[in-house]
Design a protein around this motif. Sequence first.
Motif, PDB file in Angstrom:
ATOM      1  N   LEU A 178       5.065  -0.230  12.768  1.00  0.00           N
ATOM      2  CA  LEU A 178       5.177   0.323  11.262  1.00  0.00           C
ATOM      3  C   LEU A 178       5.450   1.748  11.190  1.00  0.00           C
ATOM      4  CD1 LEU A 178       2.709  -1.837   9.566  1.00  0.00           C
ATOM      5  CD2 LEU A 178       4.881  -2.402   9.465  1.00  0.00           C
ATOM      6  N   GLY A 179       5.391   2.440  12.054  1.00  0.00           N
ATOM      7  CA  GLY A 179       5.887   3.956  12.203  1.00  0.00           C
ATOM      8  C   GLY A 179       4.548   4.748  12.161  1.00  0.00           C
ATOM      9  N   TYR A 180       3.283   4.348  12.163  1.00  0.00           N
ATOM     10  CA  TYR A 180       2.192   5.101  12.306  1.00  0.00           C
ATOM     11  C   TYR A 180       1.767   5.807  13.825  1.00  0.00           C
ATOM     12  CZ  TYR A 180       0.771   3.419   7.781  1.00  0.00           C
ATOM     13  OH  TYR A 180       0.583   3.301   6.332  1.00  0.00           O
ATOM     14  N   THR A 181       1.725   6.966  13.935  1.00  0.00           N
ATOM     15  CA  THR A 181       1.258   7.530  14.912  1.00  0.00           C
ATOM     16  C   THR A 181      -0.232   7.937  15.273  1.00  0.00           C
ATOM     17  OG1 THR A 181       1.845   9.620  14.121  1.00  0.00           O
ATOM     18  CG2 THR A 181       3.575   8.354  14.908  1.00  0.00           C
ATOM     19  N   VAL A 182      -0.542   8.115  16.376  1.00  0.00           N
ATOM     20  CA  VAL A 182      -1.543   8.533  16.939  1.00  0.00           C
ATOM     21  C   VAL A 182      -1.667   9.960  16.910  1.00  0.00           C
ATOM     22  CG1 VAL A 182      -3.821   8.410  18.476  1.00  0.00           C
ATOM     23  CG2 VAL A 182      -2.286   6.401  17.946  1.00  0.00           C
ATOM     24  N   ASP A 183      -1.892  10.645  15.991  1.00  0.00           N
ATOM     25  CA  ASP A 183      -1.721  12.287  16.002  1.00  0.00           C
ATOM     26  C   ASP A 183      -3.083  12.953  15.815  1.00  0.00           C
ATOM     27  OD1 ASP A 183      -1.929  11.814  13.273  1.00  0.00           O
ATOM     28  OD2 ASP A 183       0.261  12.771  12.793  1.00  0.00           O
ATOM     29  N   ALA A 217       0.849  -1.089   0.106  1.00  0.00           N
ATOM     30  CA  ALA A 217      -0.071  -0.031   0.056  1.00  0.00           C
ATOM     31  C   ALA A 217       1.017   1.295  -0.075  1.00  0.00           C
ATOM     32  CB  ALA A 217      -0.882  -0.016   1.279  1.00  0.00           C
ATOM     33  N   GLU A 218       1.823   1.284   0.945  1.00  0.00           N
ATOM     34  CA  GLU A 218       2.750   2.410   0.721  1.00  0.00           C
ATOM     35  C   GLU A 218       3.752   2.562  -0.298  1.00  0.00           C
ATOM     36  OE1 GLU A 218       5.071   2.019   4.656  1.00  0.00           O
ATOM     37  OE2 GLU A 218       3.261   1.905   5.904  1.00  0.00           O
ATOM     38  N   HIS A 219       3.809   1.499  -0.947  1.00  0.00           N
ATOM     39  CA  HIS A 219       4.825   1.467  -2.467  1.00  0.00           C
ATOM     40  C   HIS A 219       3.691   2.347  -3.471  1.00  0.00           C
ATOM     41  CE1 HIS A 219       6.959   0.445  -6.028  1.00  0.00           C
ATOM     42  NE2 HIS A 219       5.909  -0.023  -6.303  1.00  0.00           N
ATOM     43  N   ILE A 220       2.427   1.875  -3.185  1.00  0.00           N
ATOM     44  CA  ILE A 220       1.325   2.487  -4.162  1.00  0.00           C
ATOM     45  C   ILE A 220       1.278   3.874  -4.024  1.00  0.00           C
ATOM     46  CG2 ILE A 220      -1.214   2.885  -4.787  1.00  0.00           C
ATOM     47  CD1 ILE A 220      -1.056  -0.533  -4.554  1.00  0.00           C
ATOM     48  N   ALA A 221       1.193   4.288  -2.712  1.00  0.00           N
ATOM     49  CA  ALA A 221       0.912   5.554  -2.217  1.00  0.00           C
ATOM     50  C   ALA A 221       2.149   6.706  -2.661  1.00  0.00           C
ATOM     51  CB  ALA A 221       0.733   5.803  -0.605  1.00  0.00           C
ATOM     52  N   ARG A 222       3.353   5.972  -2.532  1.00  0.00           N
ATOM     53  CA  ARG A 222       4.602   6.907  -2.900  1.00  0.00           C
ATOM     54  C   ARG A 222       4.635   6.855  -4.435  1.00  0.00           C
ATOM     55  NH1 ARG A 222       6.905   3.261   1.109  1.00  0.00           N
ATOM     56  NH2 ARG A 222       7.567   4.750   3.008  1.00  0.00           N
ATOM     57  N   SER A 223       4.110   5.974  -5.055  1.00  0.00           N
ATOM     58  CA  SER A 223       4.227   6.134  -6.657  1.00  0.00           C
ATOM     59  C   SER A 223       3.196   7.264  -7.275  1.00  0.00           C
ATOM     60  CB  SER A 223       3.883   4.730  -7.398  1.00  0.00           C
ATOM     61  OG  SER A 223       2.554   4.567  -7.086  1.00  0.00           O
ATOM     62  N   TYR A 224       2.223   7.640  -6.315  1.00  0.00           N
ATOM     63  CA  TYR A 224       1.285   8.703  -6.762  1.00  0.00           C
ATOM     64  C   TYR A 224       1.814   9.800  -5.936  1.00  0.00           C
ATOM     65  CZ  TYR A 224      -1.760   5.836  -9.387  1.00  0.00           C
ATOM     66  OH  TYR A 224      -2.266   5.107 -10.306  1.00  0.00           O
ATOM     67  N   GLU A 225       2.907   9.975  -5.200  1.00  0.00           N
ATOM     68  CA  GLU A 225       3.503  11.049  -4.381  1.00  0.00           C
ATOM     69  C   GLU A 225       2.515  11.689  -3.331  1.00  0.00           C
ATOM     70  OE1 GLU A 225       4.741  13.833  -7.225  1.00  0.00           O
ATOM     71  OE2 GLU A 225       6.607  12.578  -7.934  1.00  0.00           O
ATOM     72  N   CYS A 226       1.881  10.503  -2.644  1.00  0.00           N
ATOM     73  CA  CYS A 226       0.886  10.853  -1.706  1.00  0.00           C
ATOM     74  C   CYS A 226       1.759  11.632  -0.562  1.00  0.00           C
ATOM     75  CB  CYS A 226       0.137   9.712  -1.130  1.00  0.00           C
ATOM     76  SG  CYS A 226      -0.773   8.965  -2.437  1.00  0.00           S
ATOM     77  N   THR A 227       1.053  12.341   0.186  1.00  0.00           N
ATOM     78  CA  THR A 227       1.474  13.251   1.426  1.00  0.00           C
ATOM     79  C   THR A 227       1.641  12.201   2.693  1.00  0.00           C
ATOM     80  OG1 THR A 227      -0.656  13.993   2.022  1.00  0.00           O
ATOM     81  CG2 THR A 227       0.743  15.443   0.659  1.00  0.00           C
ATOM     82  N   CYS A 228       0.617  11.328   2.686  1.00  0.00           N
ATOM     83  CA  CYS A 228       0.663  10.112   3.609  1.00  0.00           C
ATOM     84  C   CYS A 228      -0.363   9.177   3.346  1.00  0.00           C
ATOM     85  CB  CYS A 228       0.387  11.082   5.119  1.00  0.00           C
ATOM     86  SG  CYS A 228      -1.435  11.657   4.879  1.00  0.00           S
ATOM     87  N   THR A 229      -0.139   8.310   4.407  1.00  0.00           N
ATOM     88  CA  THR A 229      -1.319   7.175   4.390  1.00  0.00           C
ATOM     89  C   THR A 229      -2.008   7.425   5.495  1.00  0.00           C
ATOM     90  OG1 THR A 229       0.223   5.573   5.072  1.00  0.00           O
ATOM     91  CG2 THR A 229      -0.088   5.570   2.763  1.00  0.00           C
ATOM     92  N   MET A 230      -3.444   7.129   5.655  1.00  0.00           N
ATOM     93  CA  MET A 230      -4.094   7.316   6.727  1.00  0.00           C
ATOM     94  C   MET A 230      -5.071   5.999   7.010  1.00  0.00           C
ATOM     95  SD  MET A 230      -5.341  11.310   7.147  1.00  0.00           S
ATOM     96  CE  MET A 230      -5.769  11.461   5.498  1.00  0.00           C
ATOM     97  N   LEU A 231      -5.191   5.667   8.244  1.00  0.00           N
ATOM     98  CA  LEU A 231      -6.393   4.425   8.546  1.00  0.00           C
ATOM     99  C   LEU A 231      -6.653   4.794  10.123  1.00  0.00           C
ATOM    100  CD1 LEU A 231      -4.655   2.425  10.772  1.00  0.00           C
ATOM    101  CD2 LEU A 231      -3.280   1.889   8.875  1.00  0.00           C
ATOM    102  N   ILE A 232      -7.822   4.253   9.945  1.00  0.00           N
ATOM    103  CA  ILE A 232      -8.408   4.010  11.354  1.00  0.00           C
ATOM    104  C   ILE A 232      -8.722   2.722  11.881  1.00  0.00           C
ATOM    105  CG2 ILE A 232      -9.804   6.304  11.220  1.00  0.00           C
ATOM    106  CD1 ILE A 232     -12.359   4.741  10.696  1.00  0.00           C
ATOM    107  N   SER A 233      -8.541   2.433  13.271  1.00  0.00           N
ATOM    108  CA  SER A 233      -8.743   0.949  13.849  1.00  0.00           C
ATOM    109  C   SER A 233      -9.761   1.131  14.855  1.00  0.00           C
ATOM    110  CB  SER A 233      -7.388   0.684  14.109  1.00  0.00           C
ATOM    111  OG  SER A 233      -7.276  -0.677  14.705  1.00  0.00           O
ATOM    112  N   GLY A 234     -10.410   0.258  15.258  1.00  0.00           N
ATOM    113  CA  GLY A 234     -11.547   0.226  16.153  1.00  0.00           C
ATOM    114  C   GLY A 234     -10.575   0.207  17.593  1.00  0.00           C
ATOM    115  N   SER A 235     -11.144   1.092  18.432  1.00  0.00           N
ATOM    116  CA  SER A 235     -10.335   1.177  19.815  1.00  0.00           C
ATOM    117  C   SER A 235     -10.330  -0.068  20.544  1.00  0.00           C
ATOM    118  CB  SER A 235     -11.417   2.403  20.837  1.00  0.00           C
ATOM    119  OG  SER A 235     -12.536   1.637  21.123  1.00  0.00           O
TER     120      SER A 235
END
Length: 158
Positions: A145-150, A115-133
């Motif tokens: 993997l380096g994702y932060t809760v910000d 997924a991150e490879h695809i995002a980089r190929s489109y020059e995305c600023t970031c990847t985002m996701l949500i996950s149930g609490s």
Amino acid sequence: MKDIKRGIIQKEGNSMITIEPISHEDLTALNGLYEELMGVSGSLSRMNTVYDHIAANSQYRLLGAKCDGELAGSITCILCWDLVGDCRPFMLIENVVVSSRFRRLGIGNRLMEHAEHIARSYECTCTMLISGSQRTEAHRFYEALGYTVDVKGFKKML
């Protein structure tokens, strides 16, 4: 299309793992993965209809991880174009799931890397996701993997 269609075949232990687009033939197995993730079974006929819409939309990537040909995990990636700043897109990641039978083989890592490879190929600023609490094990995985809760996510059921 800028991104690769099929992931490199990688040997993990004695298993061959591939990352590739989900096909119609994979939907029954995908429904099983989603049932494991959400605790409810979906409608295969509705999945087929929605799959056709997703497959026709170039902003979506519905990827599956196969272990020796069996669907072991999946991820949905959605490119979102943005008008803020330099107008670069970002990627939303949804429905990340690896069957409990295939965990600890690196499949989740491979899906996220793809997924991150695809995002980089489109020059995305970031990847985002949500996950149930309540999914604390998944939270540890994303943080490793380096994702932060910000940000704080909000949703409203309709």
